[in-house]
Design a protein around this motif. Structure first.
Motif: not given
Length: 554
Positions: A327-334, A424-429
């Motif tokens: 999974y990556i951050d949709r804003d930064t791509g990280a 739910n861990w995706l919600r907390y990065g």
């Protein structure tokens, strides 16, 4: 304005199917029988047999659930007041089991050589890992119990074992290899061996009314209640470990978990032998479970900006093989930190605090119980009372306040991580352990997140290994053997052909198969079969009673 009188309620006749189910339940017949087909591998003869569904909830199948509850009650009674050590006999391995273990040893050695010297020394590592998994399945199918301790050789991640300063110290003693409690000498030389019925509850989250609802919902700590429920099973395990180390013998127990009216789980435990109330309170007060998970105090990715799955994301390396997909951050791509990276960050932070610390409350209820007394039967009934209900059905929400209490607890549980693999861990990065596409926070399919479990994801019945020396299947076989023995004494044979040499193969029959009759018809046949068996058992009991009444010849 007055409400018009609707008049007398017309009672309609019962539906035929409901009558059939009611009669089936009355006579102890499963109402959801599974159609199975048994094939004789030598002759090709096929026979269709309806097998009980075996469900444990009365809302699904009252007959099977009640049968399971009675088995648990027998299991509890047989192990609670033993006066000798239970004997667990293991069969000697047969030729097939020995051969499979030898084959497993060769495959394990070959796999290890490939891991050390690379694929040039015997093939791909993934091939050997897959072969080992298949061999483990074959070993299990061959009748070997337990699993082999092989596989992951990565260093174990541990934290300091120094006890917390806000809990009392707990002395430890060497644990003796015994499970039977002490014998006491009473008046007149009478000996007795008491056991313990123990109840443990969690701490308070706020004042509650008699119906279990909070006095002030705004100050009730729903977050801590949700976390305590999720980690309650770990807290119970820690209590048993501490108890054994404190009293100095292998404490055996039969325990069940059920909710209080405030919906918090609590534990009822039958303990073999006697332990003082002061010692039980001391162990409960000194028991805690720390949850070393990543922090969840800040929402990194709200619902509108959740991470997205990227099949090309590089998330790490295992055994020299790069892991792709994450999974990556949709804003930064990280790429989000993996579960292991998040735990490593906690380990490297000397100031880190556990996400949660679960503890028992001050209420510790313990009472001594003697064997074959009304108190013992009452406690066994209380232990198994709610096993045929789901956690949420133990105390039905009847008022608006109770329903609102359930909703608030469900809301607190929705985004609370229930395990390392929780979405739910995706919600907390943080990426969950073993991530896969399609994970959405708030929609985890874990047991703890289902409304009928109220946050508790563990087993409802907890039985120690040396409780009675028998498994639940052994107790079931004992009941069957008793019935067959009574019939045999009266000259009635009611046994089905056994399958010691693998003569038969079983497969599930589909509802559209021509030899699978409609459910109503199958239930009618099962009711008739049950009536015949009951008549045979009653006849056998009467015959045995009459024979026992005849005096022996001089």
């Amino acid at each position: 304005m007055t409400t018009p009188n609707p008049g007398p309620v017309k009672v309609r006749p019962p539906l035929a199917r409901e009558v059939v189910k009611a009669v089936a339940i009355e006579h102890g017949v499963c109402i959801r029988p599974v159609p199975m087909r048994r094939v004789n591998l030598h002759t090709g003869e096929t026979e269709r047999i309806d097998v009980p569904c075996g469900h444990t909830l009365a809302s699904v199948c009252p007959t099977c659930a009640e049968r399971k509850r009675k088995l648990r009650a027998v299991q509890c009674a047989q192990g609670w007041h033993l006066d000798s050590e239970p004997v667990i006999e293991r069969a000697d391995p047969d030729a097939e089991q020995r051969y499979l273990i030898e084959l497993r040893a060769k495959a394990q050695a070959r796999r290890d050589r490939v891991e050390v010297h690379g694929p040039d020394d015997g093939g791909d590592l993934a091939f050997w890992d897959g072969l080992l998994v298949e061999l483990d399945r074959e070993i299990e199918r061959a009748g070997v119990a337990g699993t082999l301790r092989t596989g992951d050789r990565s260093p174990r991640r541990v934290r300091s074992t120094r006890r917390r300063q806000d809990v009392p110290d707990l002395p430890r003693r060497p644990v003796e290899n015994r499970t039977v409690g002490r014998t006491f000498l009473g008046r007149g030389g009478r000996t007795f061996r008491p056991s313990i019925f123990l109840t443990l509850t969690l701490d308070s989250y706020g004042k509650v009314k008699s119906d279990g609802t909070p006095v002030d919902p705004t100050t009730y700590d729903y977050r801590r209640a949700a976390r305590d429920a999720v980690h309650f099973s770990k807290l119970v395990d820690r209590f048993v470990q501490n108890l054994r180390r404190f009293v100095g013998f292998d404490v055996q127990y039969f325990a069940t978990v059920e909710p209080q009216r405030r919906l918090a789980p609590h534990l009822h435990m039958a303990i073999r032998g006697t332990i003082s109330r002061a010692e039980l309170r001391q162990v409960a007060a000194a028991t805690y479970h720390q949850v070393w998970w990543p922090p969840t105090d800040r929402i990194v990715h709200p619902n509108g900006r959740l991470p997205v799955w990227d099949p090309a994301a590089r998330t790490g390396e295992t055994d020299g093989v790069e892991e792709i997909g994450g999974y990556i951050d949709r804003d930064t791509g990280a790429v989000l930190p993996t579960w292991d990276e998040a735990l490593d960050a906690i380990s490297q932070d000397d100031a880190a605090e556990p996400l949660h610390v679960a503890r028992f409350g001050e209420q510790v209820h313990a009472e001594g119980v003697l064997a074959d007394t009304p108190d013992a039967r009452r406690c066994i009934g209380y232990l198994t009372k709610y096993l045929i209900k789901s956690v949420a059905d133990c105390h039905t929400a009847e008022t608006d306040a109770q329903r609102a209490h359930v909703e608030r607890l469900a809301d607190a549980l929705r985004y609370e991580p229930c395990s390392p693999t929780c979405a739910n861990w995706l919600r907390y990065g943080v990426q969950p352990k073993n991530p896969r596409p399609g994970l959405v926070p708030g929609f985890c399919k874990g047991k703890a997140h289902r409304r009928e479990h109220l946050g508790y994801g563990g087993r409802r019945v907890l039985v120690s290994r040396r409780w009675s020396g028998k498994t639940l299947a052994d107790h079931k076989a004992d009941r069957k053997a008793w019935v067959l023995a009574r019939l045999a004494e009266a000259g009635i044979s009611a046994t089905r052909p056994e399958d010691p040499n693998g003569v038969y193969a079983w497969e599930r029959a589909g509802p559209g198969d021509p030899d699978v009759r409609p459910l109503d018809e199958r239930l009618l046949h099962l009711i008739d079969e049950r009536l015949q068996r009951r008549a045979q058992l009653d006849q056998a009991t009467q015959t045995i009673t009459e024979l026992s009444a005849i005096p022996e010849a001089a």
